[in-house]
Structures are given as structure tokens and as C-alpha cells.
Scaffold this active site. Structure first.
Site, PDB file in Angstrom:
ATOM      1  N   SER A  15       0.864  -1.176   0.000  1.00 38.49           N
ATOM      2  CA  SER A  15       0.000   0.000   0.000  1.00 38.49           C
ATOM      3  C   SER A  15       0.899   1.224   0.000  1.00 38.49           C
ATOM      4  CB  SER A  15      -0.930  -0.076   1.212  1.00 38.49           C
ATOM      5  OG  SER A  15      -1.879   0.935   1.173  1.00 38.49           O
ATOM      6  N   HIS A  42      -2.918  -1.361  -2.995  1.00 41.57           N
ATOM      7  CA  HIS A  42      -4.041  -0.435  -2.773  1.00 41.57           C
ATOM      8  C   HIS A  42      -3.882   0.747  -3.719  1.00 41.57           C
ATOM      9  CE1 HIS A  42      -4.563  -1.988   1.594  1.00 41.57           C
ATOM     10  NE2 HIS A  42      -5.044  -2.826   0.697  1.00 41.57           N
ATOM     11  N   ASP A 135      -4.225  -4.538   6.273  1.00 40.27           N
ATOM     12  CA  ASP A 135      -4.644  -5.485   5.232  1.00 40.27           C
ATOM     13  C   ASP A 135      -3.440  -6.344   4.852  1.00 40.27           C
ATOM     14  OD1 ASP A 135      -6.213  -6.742   3.337  1.00 40.27           O
ATOM     15  OD2 ASP A 135      -5.977  -5.175   1.825  1.00 40.27           O
TER      16      ASP A 135
END
Lengths: 190, 274
Positions: A15, A42, A135
Site C-alpha cells: 500500500s 491499494h 490489510d
């Protein structure tokens, strides 16, 4: 002991702060790198295009965003498309989904890693890079529990440490590596 | 927390549901289907497939709830704004028939139906068009009919609408009651909502000029996908258009060579052969 030509897929999640890491990895792998590299990064959902183009500009291996039901092959980097979860389905194909966000994310790294864990078992390598949420932690844990090889980017080097730290807390990773060592590791797999 | 299910658990569920209610889920794509079932188990605090079966086999109400929970109902108005702009500029204005028929297959909570109605209204074509909107779940169809959406969803919808290039404001099409936006019901004057199961109802609902089925078949395996493509083909007027999700591909389907891809990016196809 790392076995050559053993792993069927390399699964990468990242991310915030992971983009330069990804580009450095892809820039340093040969064009014919035989193990499929499957990535969930992401990204802003409104920006549908440009991401895989930006990666392709740096990568020797061809980067593409797969279609639903597309076969997974070597010599390819696959990037989860914007606003879809990307999963690996029986028969080594991709399955996309617009299901609810997981950890505020779609695509979610957990969703990809869990499906990879079930389909590749001990023949999966999972790598969690820099990022600002957790995540991927659950997904890496599942991948590890199915016998896969778990790697976290060294938090010392990560621009944002939340994601690799969460992964290291969720499971006992096999290796904590800096970018250059991730590249060295990936090269040793083939 | 249930974290994983075995294949035989899933098969048991689909078999028993088929026996009792006649709904066929065996050709649903496994990864997403499994995720949904695990989600339902955890949300309802059930510990196993047997617990779930006990609930849904003994109560039709519980089964209906299960049906609507099982299908993925995350959708947005004007999802992929560029797709809607393309439809509005290049496809719909070129339809010359006096009456146009559109089928939204798997319409879920109705966001794309309202998007279509708004698009048609802005083209001043709403009166020329009849829309058939179908879904497997009756309770989802009720939601679609009501057209009530939370403000946070409307915020996403508004952004999409603006990118799409709507000529007005999305607020023109709904009224607010507290934090709930209710879509103007006059948008639905030519819309018919019908319960229909793509997995088993092979009957042709009509001949349509446009069939919209975006991000629905991704939940089916390739066999079922192909069956649905063939149903669409039979239900398509000659020269009709098919729209699928932007990350779906029809190249693997048995009807692919009967269609011309009009827009590869937005996934709009035109029937060129019976």
C-alpha cells in the site's frame, strides 16, 4: 533451504510507500521470469488507468490487469484491477469480485492472499510491503498456515511500517528482507 | 469465527438448497461463493454449514434472507462513469426503433436501473424505452423498487454522475428523508421488476435491444457463464447490444464470434449474427 523451480506463484501485497519498492523489484527481474507474480496494491478507485502502464514502463516482465477467468501464466506480472477483489480460483485462473471492502480496501490483500493460500498451499510465496493499514496480515497468516513462504519487507526500510509490522505480528514470517534482498531471493527461486 | 469451509460442506449446502427450493448454486464460482458463505455464517453467528442448513431449510423467510445475502450486492450508480458516457453518446442515441427494450440482468439493489433511467431522461428518451430488471432475490428487487439509498452511497453516486457528465444534478432525481435518499418514482414508470434466476430460468423474457449484465457473471463458473451468454443471445434483437463488466471477457464464450466488440475498454458488444 530454498528450492529452485518449486514455487508456483509469488503473491505481493502493498500500500502506501510500496510503489518504489515494486518498481525496483520489477526493474530487476528478467523479462522471462517464469513464476507468475500476482500483486494487490491499494490504489485510488477512481483512477482506473495509468497504474499498470507506470509499472510496465519500469518492468521487464509484462504487467497486466487480468480479466475474470483469465488463466495465470509465467513471464507475467498481474495487478489487481481497480475496484475489484482479485482471487485465484481452482484451475489456476483469476476470479474477480465486487464484494464488500475488506479492511476498507477493494482490492484487498487479505482476499488475494487467502485464495492463493488455498490454491497454491506450500507452493506460494507471500510478500507484504510498506503500507498504512493492516490489510494482508490475516492473508499472510493463512498463507503461512497452509505451508507457504512468508516474507515481510523490513520495517526499518519501509516508508510506512504499519503493514509489514501487522503481518509480522499476525504470523511468524520466514524472512524479513530489504528490497534488494527480496530481489535476490526472487532470483534464487528460479 | 468460521475461517474456512471444505468443498464437501459447500456441496452439501448447494445440494440441500437445490432439493428443497430448486435454486441451483453448484455452478457459482467457488472462491467468491465460499467467501459469501463464510461471511453469512459469521454475521449470523452460526458455527457450521449444518447450523445454516437448519435455519434456511426450516424457514422460507430465512431462506429468502439467505438468497439476498448470498449474492454480492455492492453496486453504484454510474459505476465506471466512462462506460455510461459511452452508452449515452455512442449507443443509445443511435437506436432508431420507436420502442426500445432494455434488460438489466441481475439488477441487484437497482443502482444501474436508476442510472439508466436518468441517462434516458437526460436524452429525452425515457418514454421510448421499457426496462425489464431482473434478479434472483425478491427481497433485493423490493429494495430496487423502493430506491432508497444512504447518503454516504449517494456521495459515491454523485461523484460518478458528475464524471459521467450528467446534464443536471443527481439531487434532481431524489428526495431526502433524514439521511436516506429516495429516488423519484417517475424514473420507474417504464420499468418492470421481475424475479428471474440466470442459473436456471432458461426462458426468454423477450427480445431486447440492450442487455446489461455487468459484474454478475463473474460469480459464475465458465459453464454457467456460457449458458447465460447463450440465453442472452437468444434474448437479443438483431443488432442488439450487450454490456458486461469492464474486467469481464466474452472471448471464451461460444457466442463470441456472433458479436462485434464496439468498445474494448467499456465492454460493449453488438450482435451481428443470429
Amino acid at each position: 533451504m530454498i528450492q529452485k523451480n518449486y514455487y508456483k506463484a509469488i503473491i505481493i501485497g502493498g500500500s502506501a510507500g510500496s510503489f518504489p519498492v515494486i518498481t525496483e523489484i520489477l526493474a530487476n527481474l528478467p523479462k522471462d521470469y517464469p513464476i507468475p507474480i500476482i500483486m494487490c496494491l491499494h490504489r485510488l478507485k477512481d483512477i482506473r488507468e495509468g497504474f499498470s502502464e507506470a509499472l510496465n514502463a519500469k518492468s521487464a516482465v509484462l504487467v497486466e490487469e487480468p480479466y475474470d477467468k483469465q488463466k495465470i501464466k509465467g513471464n507475467r506480472v498481474y495487478l489487481a484491477p481497480s475496484n475489484y477483489h482479485m482471487q485465484i480460483e481452482l484451475g489456476n485462473t483469476f476470479a474477480l469480485s465486487t464484494d464488500i471492502m475488506v479492511k476498507h480496501s477493494r482490492p484487498s490483500i487479505d482476499v488475494l492472499f487467502e485464495s492463493a493460500a488455498y490454491n497454491y498451499g506450500k507452493k506460494a510465496v507471500g510478500i507484504i510491503l510498506s503500507g498504512a493499514n493492516s490489510d494482508g496480515a490475516q492473508g499472510l497468516k493463512t498463507l503461512k498456515s497452509k505451508g507457504g513462504f512468508a516474507i515481510a519487507q523490513d520495517p526499518e526500510e519501509s516508508r510506512i511500517t504499519t503493514m509489514p509490522k501487522a503481518a509480522m505480528k499476525a504470523t511468524t514470517v520466514d524472512k524479513v528482507l530489504e528490497t534488494k534482498d527480496i530481489i535476490r531471493f526472487l532470483k534464487k527461486l528460479v | 469465527m468460521v475461517e474456512d469451509l471444505q468443498l464437501n460442506d459447500i456441496r452439501k449446502l448447494t445440494d440441500r438448497v437445490m432439493e428443497k427450493y430448486g435454486y441451483d448454486f453448484k455452478d457459482y464460482a467457488l472462491a467468491s461463493f465460499k467467501r459469501r458463505i463464510i461471511f453469512i455464517l459469521n454475521e449470523q453467528e452460526l458455527r457450521s454449514i449444518d447450523d445454516l442448513l437448519e435455519r434456511i431449510l426450516n424457514s422460507e423467510k430465512a431462506f429468502n434472507q439467505f438468497l439476498s445475502d448470498l449474492t454480492v450486492n455492492t453496486t453504484e450508480m454510474f459505476r465506471d462513469p466512462e462506460f455510461w458516457s459511452y452508452l449515452s453518446k455512442e449507443v443509445i442515441p443511435k437506436l432508431k426503433n420507436s420502442k426500445i427494450k432494455i434488460w438489466h440482468a441481475g439488477c441487484s439493489s437497482g443502482e444501474e436501473v436508476y442510472s439508466m433511467a436518468i441517462l434516458l431522461k437526460e436524452l429525452d428518451m425515457l418514454d421510448k424505452v421499457t426496462i425489464t430488471a431482473t434478479d434472483i432475490s425478491n427481497s433485493i428487487l423490493d429494495k430496487a423498487k423502493k430506491g432508497s439509498y444512504t447518503l454516504s452511497k449517494m456521495e459515491t453516486n454523485r461523484k460518478n454522475y458528475e464524471k459521467f457528465g450528467g446534464t443536471g444534478k443527481l439531487e434532481d432525481y431524489y428526495s431526502l428523508n433524514g439521511r436516506i435518499a429516495s429516488m423519484n418514482q417517475d424514473l420507474l414508470k417504464n420499468v418492470l421488476f421481475v424475479e428471474h434466476n440466470l442459473a436456471s430460468d432458461g426462458n426468454v423474457l423477450g427480445k431486447f435491444d440492450i442487455i446489461m449484465c455487468r459484474n454478475v457473471m463473474i460469480y459464475f463458473n465458465s459453464n454457467l457463464q456460457d449458458k447465460v451468454y447463450r440465453l442472452f443471445h437468444k434474448s437479443m434483437s438483431s443488432g442488439g447490444h450487450l454490456a458486461i463488466g469492464i474486467r469481464e471477457s466474452m472471448v471464451w464464450s461460444s457466442i463470441a464470434n456472433k458479436y462485434l466488440c464496439l468498445n474494448q475498454k467499456e465492454k460493449v458488444f453488438k450482435k451481428i449474427e443470429e
